[in-house]
Write a protein that holds these residues in place. Sequence first.
Motif, short mmCIF file in Angstrom:
data_model
loop_
_atom_site.label_atom_id
_atom_site.label_comp_id
_atom_site.label_asym_id
_atom_site.label_seq_id
_atom_site.Cartn_x
_atom_site.Cartn_y
_atom_site.Cartn_z
N PRO A 122 -7.77 -6.63 6.12
CA PRO A 122 -6.57 -5.91 6.07
C PRO A 122 -6.86 -4.25 6.20
CG PRO A 122 -6.37 -7.55 4.43
CD PRO A 122 -7.80 -7.50 4.71
N GLU A 123 -7.83 -3.85 5.49
CA GLU A 123 -8.47 -2.57 5.66
C GLU A 123 -8.80 -2.09 6.87
OE1 GLU A 123 -9.36 -4.61 3.11
OE2 GLU A 123 -7.71 -4.12 1.67
N ASP A 124 -9.37 -2.94 7.59
CA ASP A 124 -10.18 -2.52 8.89
C ASP A 124 -9.15 -1.96 9.71
OD1 ASP A 124 -10.93 -3.13 11.81
OD2 ASP A 124 -12.35 -4.23 10.74
N TYR A 129 -2.25 -4.80 10.09
CA TYR A 129 -1.56 -4.00 9.01
C TYR A 129 -2.00 -2.33 9.14
CZ TYR A 129 -2.09 -8.31 6.45
OH TYR A 129 -2.09 -9.70 6.27
N SER A 130 -3.34 -2.03 9.28
CA SER A 130 -3.77 -0.80 9.52
C SER A 130 -2.98 -0.05 10.78
CB SER A 130 -5.11 -0.66 9.69
OG SER A 130 -5.71 -1.40 8.43
N VAL A 131 -3.03 -0.78 11.97
CA VAL A 131 -2.52 -0.33 13.18
C VAL A 131 -1.13 0.15 13.02
CG1 VAL A 131 -2.17 -0.74 15.52
CG2 VAL A 131 -4.16 -1.43 14.55
N SER A 132 -0.41 -0.69 12.28
CA SER A 132 0.87 -0.59 12.12
C SER A 132 1.29 0.85 11.13
CB SER A 132 1.84 -1.67 11.47
OG SER A 132 1.38 -1.92 10.22
N GLU A 236 -1.73 -15.70 2.79
CA GLU A 236 -2.19 -13.96 2.78
C GLU A 236 -3.62 -14.02 2.54
OE1 GLU A 236 -0.35 -11.98 4.32
OE2 GLU A 236 1.73 -12.99 4.37
N ASP A 237 -4.33 -12.87 2.77
CA ASP A 237 -5.61 -12.32 2.32
C ASP A 237 -5.46 -11.09 1.41
OD1 ASP A 237 -4.55 -10.64 4.23
OD2 ASP A 237 -6.26 -10.73 5.57
N PHE A 238 -4.19 -11.01 1.08
CA PHE A 238 -3.99 -9.99 -0.17
C PHE A 238 -2.73 -10.51 -0.78
CE2 PHE A 238 -1.33 -8.50 3.16
CZ PHE A 238 -0.35 -7.92 2.63
N VAL A 239 -2.07 -9.97 -2.08
CA VAL A 239 -0.80 -10.36 -2.67
C VAL A 239 0.04 -9.35 -2.74
CG1 VAL A 239 -0.15 -11.00 -4.87
CG2 VAL A 239 -2.36 -11.53 -4.29
N PRO A 240 1.23 -9.50 -1.44
CA PRO A 240 2.23 -8.81 -1.32
C PRO A 240 3.00 -8.18 -2.68
CG PRO A 240 2.17 -10.10 0.34
CD PRO A 240 1.17 -10.89 -0.64
#
Length: 452
Positions: A122-124, A129-132, A236-240
Amino acid sequence: MHIYNNILETIGNTPMVKLNKVTASLPCTVLAKVEFFNPGNSIKDRMAVKMVEVAEQNGWLKPGGTIIEGTSGNTGMGLALAAVIKGYKCIFTTTDKQSKEKMDILKALGAEVIVCPTNVEPEDPRSYYSVSKRLAKEVPNSWYVNQYDNLANRDAHYEQTGPEIWEQTSGKVTHLVVATGTGGTVTGTGKYLKEKNPAIKVWAIDSYGSLLKKYFETGELDMSEVYPYITEGIGEDFVPQNYDMSVIDHFEKVTDKDGAVMARRIAKEEGIFVGYSAGSALAGLMQLKAQLKPEDVVVVVFHDHGSRYVGKVYNDQWMMERGFLDVKTVKDVVNARAGQPLVTIKPDEKVSDAIAKMRKFDIEHIPVLQQDEVVGSVSENSLFLRLIDDAQIKDATIKTMMQPAFPLVSLDMPIEKLSAYINKENGAVLTKDDSGNFHIVTKYDIIQALGN
């Protein structure tokens, strides 16, 4: 007259439909909350409009502004509808695993769609996510929606979806089953229902390759749980931040295959043309059948419409390439022959030669080949009828007696579809393998394959 002022007013009040055939093995009543009746064909319309309205009230979204969001498609659809009615522009980032249909729909509504790689952190900086987030900083007069951490997401379901389910079941609902991603639907709906009746069980359906189940059970963000998966819109690969894990009673993981196969079953057995996540939700419920009782009333959320997956879940080729479709194909029939050579005949050979080959090899149909090209066919039945009329035709050449060539089909065609080609007038089809060799499939071959 009852007339809506715009399409956004039609969101909500979706029907509750009892499932019958596909859930026949379950001891309880299973009801589907069919959310594709929303104008954007998904449950995401509810939270998309809610988030826009809250952003307007707080001054985050100003007239003529641009809505920016990372989306798997459905949230983007709801946001795009709101943008059309309210006069905003949209830029959406999405992943390359999402269906082409979803992207095309967003573009049809005037949105700009940027496709980003799926298999990055996600942090890439390349992630959707990062592009938005980057675009939200670069584009003037823009608002970054962030459906994952925007609590208006779950508020929409607390205010709308939960009350609708409670009212439609007359308060008899005992279980809520949701295939979950951002957490808005399961948390908002579950919170409302549990306030009405704390005994209601909330079951969240997760995907293998997602870390949500492990986090729910241990509180640990275990990135070893994360790996690529095909199911769209859940996991997900993180927890919203929309998650309130105290609302959820259990997480159940479902495989990509089981979700896809179940979606197709729902369409075929219930006549409800659902999307991928609905298949996952019901597949998850089926895995938990041992925990259900006859008096239970289970509500399963059917999130979106199957039209967005016609190139994937509802495409036989796509399903077979991934090993999701347990069907026999033409290739299976060919392989079962253990390399038996194809019996052929040339146009300048005699009818008597064809009859001899049919007797020798105990076959009914022979392709006619000339210089490795199929130019026609001969069949036992047609030759028999002609011989009755004139026994002398056994000395005629094949080219004067042959019929049209057998249809050529692909190796991966399911044998159930061969009925469109093999009929009373045509008793066989041909296929070609990767080496360029021809193979024949007859009615007898199909009967043998289907009988095994």
